[in-house]
Design an enzyme around this catalytic site. Structure first.
Site, PDB file in Angstrom:
ATOM      1  N   LEU A  41       0.870  -1.160   0.000  1.00  0.00           N
ATOM      2  CA  LEU A  41       0.000   0.000   0.000  1.00  0.00           C
ATOM      3  C   LEU A  41       0.910   1.213   0.000  1.00  0.00           C
ATOM      4  CD1 LEU A  41      -3.031   0.734   0.128  1.00  0.00           C
ATOM      5  CD2 LEU A  41      -2.839   0.766   2.614  1.00  0.00           C
ATOM      6  N   ASP A  42       0.608   2.179  -0.849  1.00  0.00           N
ATOM      7  CA  ASP A  42       1.489   3.323  -1.012  1.00  0.00           C
ATOM      8  C   ASP A  42       1.720   4.061   0.309  1.00  0.00           C
ATOM      9  OD1 ASP A  42       1.761   2.907  -3.736  1.00  0.00           O
ATOM     10  OD2 ASP A  42       0.093   4.236  -4.252  1.00  0.00           O
ATOM     11  N   TYR A  43       2.877   4.695   0.392  1.00  0.00           N
ATOM     12  CA  TYR A  43       3.275   5.466   1.570  1.00  0.00           C
ATOM     13  C   TYR A  43       2.215   6.501   1.947  1.00  0.00           C
ATOM     14  CZ  TYR A  43       6.316   8.705   4.261  1.00  0.00           C
ATOM     15  OH  TYR A  43       6.878   9.526   5.219  1.00  0.00           O
ATOM     16  N   SER A  45      -0.999   6.378   1.201  1.00  0.00           N
ATOM     17  CA  SER A  45      -2.330   5.786   1.305  1.00  0.00           C
ATOM     18  C   SER A  45      -2.491   5.147   2.681  1.00  0.00           C
ATOM     19  CB  SER A  45      -2.553   4.743   0.210  1.00  0.00           C
ATOM     20  OG  SER A  45      -2.467   5.330  -1.075  1.00  0.00           O
TER      21      SER A  45
END
Length: 212
Positions: A41-43, A45
């Site tokens: 999961l993106d930084y 997000s």
């Protein structure tokens, strides 16, 4: 029997256990040896991550071939309209090709939403709105690119659900352990590469929290 760990990843936390640049990461919240993220999961997000020490299960949850549905709550810049929603449903053209059709609907701000630090910027003359978006692909920053493609840039992105697992009753930084029996944990691809799952209830679960 295998365990999975449902973790509500806070904003600006790396979805790995180490970081050479000293940024916050999973080790600041989870102190369980030999478990690994089943997907990232993106930084920037927030929301649900699944971790496990079962390598086969990790692969089956994270591999795009199994097309495990993921649902996101998305706050966008502007009052999203039905034309944009319909475009997301039908699939939009990105620079790496068209997306598959998605499930999309405009929603109210989620009831269980927590404050974000730092908060999303506020501009009095430009409203924001929320949508629920479910996709079965896993391209890089796909949701953000999809909403931008229909004219509504993403301001905040929260993954609420992966398959049958959700962030219900998990505050940011908390995780919950599920002990799954062998009849439950295996995803099998049929000849159309669509996942099937035995939906029996998990045998047991506990909830843990680590505060750094």
């Amino acid at each position: 029997m295998s365990d999975i760990f449902l973790f509500n990843k806070p904003f600006q936390v790396m979805s790995q256990f180490t970081d050479n640049d000293g940024r916050a990461n999973l080790s600041d919240y989870i102190r369980i040896p030999k478990i690994y993220p089943a997907g990232r999961l993106d930084y920037d997000s927030e929301g649900l991550m699944i971790l496990t020490g079962d390598g086969e299960l990790q692969h089956q949850i994270s591999h795009p071939r199994h097309k495990l549905a993921k649902t996101y709550w998305v706050q966008v810049d502007g009052e999203i309209d039905q034309n944009a929603i319909d475009s997301l449903k039908n699939g939009v053209q990105l620079n790496d090709g068209p997306t598959l059709p998605a499930t999309a609907e405009k929603i109210n701000e989620p009831d269980m939403l927590w404050p974000r630090t730092p908060p999303v910027r506020f501009r009095a003359n430009i409203p924001t709105s929320w949508l629920s978006l479910t996709i079965s692909e896993g391209r890089n920053r796909q949701v953000r690119r999809m909403t931008a493609a229909v004219g509504f840039p993403t301001l905040r992105l929260i993954r609420a659900q992966i398959g049958d697992w959700s962030i219900d009753n998990l505050a940011p930084g908390e995780h919950r352990t599920l002990s799954l029996g062998p009849e439950f944990i295996r995803y099998k691809s049929n000849k159309n590469n669509k996942p099937s799952i035995n939906r029996r209830k998990p045998k047991a679960h506990t909830r843990r929290k680590y505060s750094p």
